[in-house]
Design a protein around this motif. Structure first.
Motif, mmCIF file in Angstrom:
data_model
loop_
_atom_site.group_PDB
_atom_site.id
_atom_site.type_symbol
_atom_site.label_atom_id
_atom_site.label_comp_id
_atom_site.label_asym_id
_atom_site.label_seq_id
_atom_site.Cartn_x
_atom_site.Cartn_y
_atom_site.Cartn_z
ATOM 1 N N ALA A 36 0.646 -1.193 0.073
ATOM 2 C CA ALA A 36 0.067 -0.095 -0.007
ATOM 3 C C ALA A 36 1.001 1.223 0.162
ATOM 4 C CB ALA A 36 -1.051 -0.065 1.303
ATOM 5 N N SER A 37 2.097 1.223 0.845
ATOM 6 C CA SER A 37 2.851 2.380 0.897
ATOM 7 C C SER A 37 3.476 2.587 -0.478
ATOM 8 C CB SER A 37 3.609 2.281 1.928
ATOM 9 O OG SER A 37 4.650 1.101 1.733
ATOM 10 N N GLY A 38 3.520 1.378 -1.442
ATOM 11 C CA GLY A 38 4.266 1.851 -2.646
ATOM 12 C C GLY A 38 3.254 2.261 -3.822
ATOM 13 N N SER A 39 2.035 2.411 -3.631
ATOM 14 C CA SER A 39 1.150 2.809 -4.561
ATOM 15 C C SER A 39 1.382 4.292 -4.829
ATOM 16 C CB SER A 39 -0.340 2.765 -3.774
ATOM 17 O OG SER A 39 -0.471 3.723 -2.761
ATOM 18 N N SER A 294 -4.236 -9.045 8.204
ATOM 19 C CA SER A 294 -4.027 -7.440 7.994
ATOM 20 C C SER A 294 -3.249 -6.667 9.039
ATOM 21 C CB SER A 294 -5.600 -6.980 8.295
ATOM 22 O OG SER A 294 -6.250 -7.112 9.320
ATOM 23 N N LEU A 295 -2.910 -7.437 10.250
ATOM 24 C CA LEU A 295 -2.134 -6.912 11.020
ATOM 25 C C LEU A 295 -0.683 -6.571 10.402
ATOM 26 C CD1 LEU A 295 -1.736 -6.860 14.470
ATOM 27 C CD2 LEU A 295 -0.499 -8.832 14.282
ATOM 28 N N TYR A 296 -0.246 -7.455 9.650
ATOM 29 C CA TYR A 296 1.226 -7.217 8.896
ATOM 30 C C TYR A 296 1.054 -5.967 8.018
ATOM 31 C CZ TYR A 296 1.333 -12.075 10.335
ATOM 32 O OH TYR A 296 1.104 -13.309 11.260
ATOM 33 N N LEU A 297 -0.028 -5.782 7.408
ATOM 34 C CA LEU A 297 -0.172 -4.558 6.390
ATOM 35 C C LEU A 297 0.040 -3.166 7.385
ATOM 36 C CD1 LEU A 297 -3.110 -5.666 4.050
ATOM 37 C CD2 LEU A 297 -0.601 -5.144 3.385
ATOM 38 N N ARG A 298 -0.743 -3.624 8.499
ATOM 39 C CA ARG A 298 -0.667 -2.341 9.465
ATOM 40 C C ARG A 298 0.724 -2.172 9.964
ATOM 41 N NH1 ARG A 298 -2.072 -1.322 15.029
ATOM 42 N NH2 ARG A 298 -2.544 -3.388 15.515
ATOM 43 N N PHE A 299 1.182 -3.067 10.077
ATOM 44 C CA PHE A 299 2.520 -3.016 10.798
ATOM 45 C C PHE A 299 3.619 -2.457 9.805
ATOM 46 C CE2 PHE A 299 6.793 -5.254 11.612
ATOM 47 C CZ PHE A 299 7.183 -4.555 12.618
ATOM 48 N N GLY A 303 0.932 4.780 9.432
ATOM 49 C CA GLY A 303 0.262 6.305 9.146
ATOM 50 C C GLY A 303 -0.293 6.263 7.948
ATOM 51 N N PHE A 304 -0.376 5.483 7.189
ATOM 52 C CA PHE A 304 -1.015 5.395 5.790
ATOM 53 C C PHE A 304 -2.296 5.566 5.948
ATOM 54 C CE2 PHE A 304 -2.929 3.421 2.088
ATOM 55 C CZ PHE A 304 -2.165 4.016 1.175
ATOM 56 N N TYR A 305 -3.172 5.191 6.742
ATOM 57 C CA TYR A 305 -4.485 5.626 6.799
ATOM 58 C C TYR A 305 -4.830 7.009 6.937
ATOM 59 C CZ TYR A 305 -9.237 5.707 8.669
ATOM 60 O OH TYR A 305 -10.730 6.022 8.984
ATOM 61 N N GLU A 306 -4.049 7.699 7.982
ATOM 62 C CA GLU A 306 -4.146 8.909 8.358
ATOM 63 C C GLU A 306 -3.754 9.764 6.952
ATOM 64 O OE1 GLU A 306 -2.878 6.847 10.349
ATOM 65 O OE2 GLU A 306 -3.883 6.789 11.936
ATOM 66 N N GLN A 307 -2.862 9.346 6.581
ATOM 67 C CA GLN A 307 -2.230 10.012 5.376
ATOM 68 C C GLN A 307 -3.295 10.115 4.135
ATOM 69 O OE1 GLN A 307 1.440 8.252 3.619
ATOM 70 N NE2 GLN A 307 0.902 9.054 1.683
ATOM 71 N N ILE A 308 -4.019 9.108 4.070
ATOM 72 C CA ILE A 308 -4.707 9.181 2.543
ATOM 73 C C ILE A 308 -6.070 9.919 3.152
ATOM 74 C CG2 ILE A 308 -6.184 6.920 3.268
ATOM 75 C CD1 ILE A 308 -6.032 6.085 0.474
ATOM 76 N N LEU A 309 -6.460 10.162 4.336
ATOM 77 C CA LEU A 309 -7.664 10.943 4.680
ATOM 78 C C LEU A 309 -7.064 12.326 4.426
ATOM 79 C CD1 LEU A 309 -8.907 8.989 7.841
ATOM 80 C CD2 LEU A 309 -10.026 9.371 5.620
ATOM 81 N N GLN A 381 -7.359 -0.374 11.951
ATOM 82 C CA GLN A 381 -7.485 -1.550 11.912
ATOM 83 C C GLN A 381 -8.712 -2.168 10.812
ATOM 84 O OE1 GLN A 381 -8.034 -2.162 16.166
ATOM 85 N NE2 GLN A 381 -6.444 -3.527 16.183
ATOM 86 N N ALA A 382 -9.734 -1.474 10.873
ATOM 87 C CA ALA A 382 -10.875 -1.715 10.249
ATOM 88 C C ALA A 382 -10.523 -1.292 8.586
ATOM 89 C CB ALA A 382 -12.013 -0.961 10.525
ATOM 90 N N PHE A 383 -9.742 -0.377 8.341
ATOM 91 C CA PHE A 383 -9.482 0.018 7.027
ATOM 92 C C PHE A 383 -8.564 -1.318 6.211
ATOM 93 C CE2 PHE A 383 -6.115 1.743 4.415
ATOM 94 C CZ PHE A 383 -6.372 2.091 3.416
ATOM 95 N N TRP A 384 -7.526 -1.835 7.182
ATOM 96 C CA TRP A 384 -6.725 -2.889 6.700
ATOM 97 C C TRP A 384 -7.429 -4.184 6.361
ATOM 98 C CZ3 TRP A 384 -2.976 -1.191 3.782
ATOM 99 C CH2 TRP A 384 -2.422 0.112 4.061
ATOM 100 N N LEU A 385 -8.384 -4.347 7.535
ATOM 101 C CA LEU A 385 -9.019 -5.491 7.565
ATOM 102 C C LEU A 385 -10.161 -5.729 6.345
ATOM 103 C CD1 LEU A 385 -9.512 -8.556 8.706
ATOM 104 C CD2 LEU A 385 -11.531 -7.306 10.073
ATOM 105 N N LEU A 386 -10.566 -4.525 5.823
ATOM 106 C CA LEU A 386 -11.604 -4.382 4.685
ATOM 107 C C LEU A 386 -10.591 -4.667 3.266
ATOM 108 C CD1 LEU A 386 -14.590 -3.635 4.187
ATOM 109 C CD2 LEU A 386 -13.954 -1.095 3.832
ATOM 110 N N GLU A 387 -9.547 -4.134 3.444
ATOM 111 C CA GLU A 387 -8.659 -4.332 2.312
ATOM 112 C C GLU A 387 -8.402 -5.828 1.960
ATOM 113 O OE1 GLU A 387 -5.549 -2.968 -0.477
ATOM 114 O OE2 GLU A 387 -6.987 -1.732 0.530
ATOM 115 N N VAL A 388 -8.317 -6.624 3.087
ATOM 116 C CA VAL A 388 -8.010 -8.145 3.091
ATOM 117 C C VAL A 388 -9.070 -8.637 2.531
ATOM 118 C CG1 VAL A 388 -7.115 -10.074 4.222
ATOM 119 C CG2 VAL A 388 -5.802 -8.051 4.528
#
Length: 474
Positions: A36-39, A294-299, A303-309, A381-388
């Motif tokens: 995600a951070s490489g998008s 999704s825990l590994y994506l969050r790890f 800060g990606f979720y806050e950044q995209i908002l 957490q919900a954002f990354w789980l929804l992604e998965v």
């Protein structure tokens, strides 16, 4: 039918590496794809940092690209003798992850980030035995006996050493402690250990750390340490005493203490049995993201979720307009979604997902899914789980064509015809398509089809055992 045919024609058989990645719930970046951070969004914001990077970081990046993957036959056991049986299987090195699966691919498995390993040592075993002891950050030891030929074992150890060096150079090992403070399991194990220490000092006196009725810590300060959902403020569905929250919490505390937790959870047969019994409310969100990956994506993407908002603040499109229409239809019976706090959290999570995945955008039923997840998880957490869920566990379910859902409905109808022919014939006689009843079940993971307490038990098993649970329950 034409929608299904079109996607089947374009379907490509996944490679062996991709199947392994899906099995261990590894982030896509492990297989060479961008995370995600490489998008495009992440690339733009990271550009100034790249310009400031020195030659040292370039050498780390070069070393990372040269890291090889490898698998080897191994026997897994815990460091404590007699704690668990030993299991034969395969050990996989997918930098920056180490994974293991037993031979039946059901009994035991784990996925561990290399940055959580603090020490690797060769055990002095009898001749012909090549065993490694892996010490994890919280003190747990895993013993892995490599059963392949000596040259193969030496090569695996060499690759593991190189991968660990890269993690050390990247500074990922320093990121572990701040991250695990967001996990409730750490607080759970720490609080369980504190009374034991207090009893030893007080000669068996009563502990000051009393647990409340839902099995969580009683201290408000402790509550603020970990990420949690709307249920912490608006209460979780169901009666804690009837759900036996305290006894479930005690069982899970004992398991997490001896088998690792969050980033280092070892999934032994007892783990599956405990999930079938039910997850404690406060632990449910963390276990969902651990089991799904999704825990590994969050790890990996702090800060990606806050950044995209922030970067999309005030932006509107077709997806955001559809989201606004559905916000007040999302679990209206739950008190959090009768307040602006719950509605605002749901709006932000759905909007962030639609901004990150413009091709998928927003699909009806996503709001039900996100609303249920937010009861037990924070927004990030919900954002990354929804992604998965949308991209990996149920691909094509929430796409514009909904080809994944339509295909699974055909499979489900075929299963009903084979296993319940009388019921199938009845649907045929009254000229009603079975998908009229079953489509909402699959899209909302049964959340809208039964009391929430029972639906969440199904979702527990869904994350543990995979999408086949939807067919079994249906």
């Amino acid at each position: 039918m034409s929608t299904i045919s079109t996607h089947l024609r374009n379907f490509k058989e996944p490679t062996r590496d991709q199947l392994t990645q899906l099995f261990f719930a590894l982030p896509s970046s492990v297989n060479g794809a961008s995370s995600a951070s490489g998008s495009a969004l992440g690339a733009e914001s990271a550009q100034p940092q790249r310009e400031k990077a020195g030659a040292g970081e370039k050498s780390v990046g070069a070393a990372e690209t040269e890291l090889e993957k490898m698998e080897i036959n191994a026997v897994l056991s815990l460091g404590v003798q007699g704690e668990e049986d030993s299991y034969a299987g395969k050990l996989y090195l997918f930098p920056p992850y180490l994974a293991f699966a037993s031979l039946d691919r059901k009994s035991v498995r784990f996925t561990i980030p290399l940055c959580t390993i603090r020490r690797v040592e060769r055990l002095n075993a009898r001749a012909g035995i090549y065993a490694l002891s892996l010490s994890l950050w919280h003190g747990m030891k895993i013993v892995v006996q490599l059963t392949s030929l000596r040259p193969t074992a030496d090569l695996f150890c060499s690759l593991l050493r190189d991968a660990l060096k890269v993690e050390l150079q990247k500074g990922k090992m320093k990121a572990v402690k701040p991250f695990i403070k967001t996990c409730y399991s750490e607080l759970l194990v720490a609080n369980a250990s504190a009374p034991e220490n207090a009893d030893e000092k007080d000669g068996g006196g009563a502990s000051k750390h009393a647990a409340n009725e839902d099995g969580g810590p009683s201290s408000p300060a402790a509550d603020s340490m970990y990420l949690g959902g709307l249920g912490l403020k608006f209460k979780f569905p169901g009666d804690a005493k009837k759900l036996r929250e305290a006894s479930k919490t005690k069982l899970w505390t004992n398991y997490l203490r001896s088998h690792g937790r969050n980033l280092t959870l070892l999934r032994y047969p007892q783990c599956t049995r405990l999930i079938q019994v039910g997850l404690p409310n406060r632990l449910r969100g963390e276990m969902w993201e651990t089991l799904s990956g999704s825990l590994y994506l969050r790890f990996e993407n702090p800060g990606f979720y806050e950044q995209i908002l922030v970067e999309n603040a005030g932006r509107t499109n077709t997806s955001t307009e559809e989201i606004e229409k559905d916000l007040h239809r999302s679990l209206p019976e739950y008190s959090a979604y009768q307040s602006e706090e719950g509605i605002g959290a749901l709006r932000r999570v759905l909007s962030a997902y639609s901004f990150k995945n413009p091709e998928t955008g927003y699909c009806q039923a996503m709001n039900i899914l996100a609303a249920a997840i937010l009861i037990y998880m924070s927004e990030e957490q919900a954002f990354w789980l929804l992604e998965v869920i949308c991209d990996r566990l149920l691909p094509g379910y929430y796409s514009p064509s909904m080809h994944g859902t339509l295909l699974d409905q055909r499979v489900f109808e075929s299963l009903v015809q084979r296993c319940l022919p009388i019921l199938h014939d009845h649907f045929q006689e009254v000229d009603v398509q079975m998908s009229v009843a079953s489509l909402p079940w699959f899209l909302s993971l049964f959340i809208n089809s039964m009391p929430m307490v029972f639906a969440f038990r199904i979702i527990d098993c869904f994350f543990c055992m995979g999408p086949k649970v939807l067919f079994q329950v249906g």
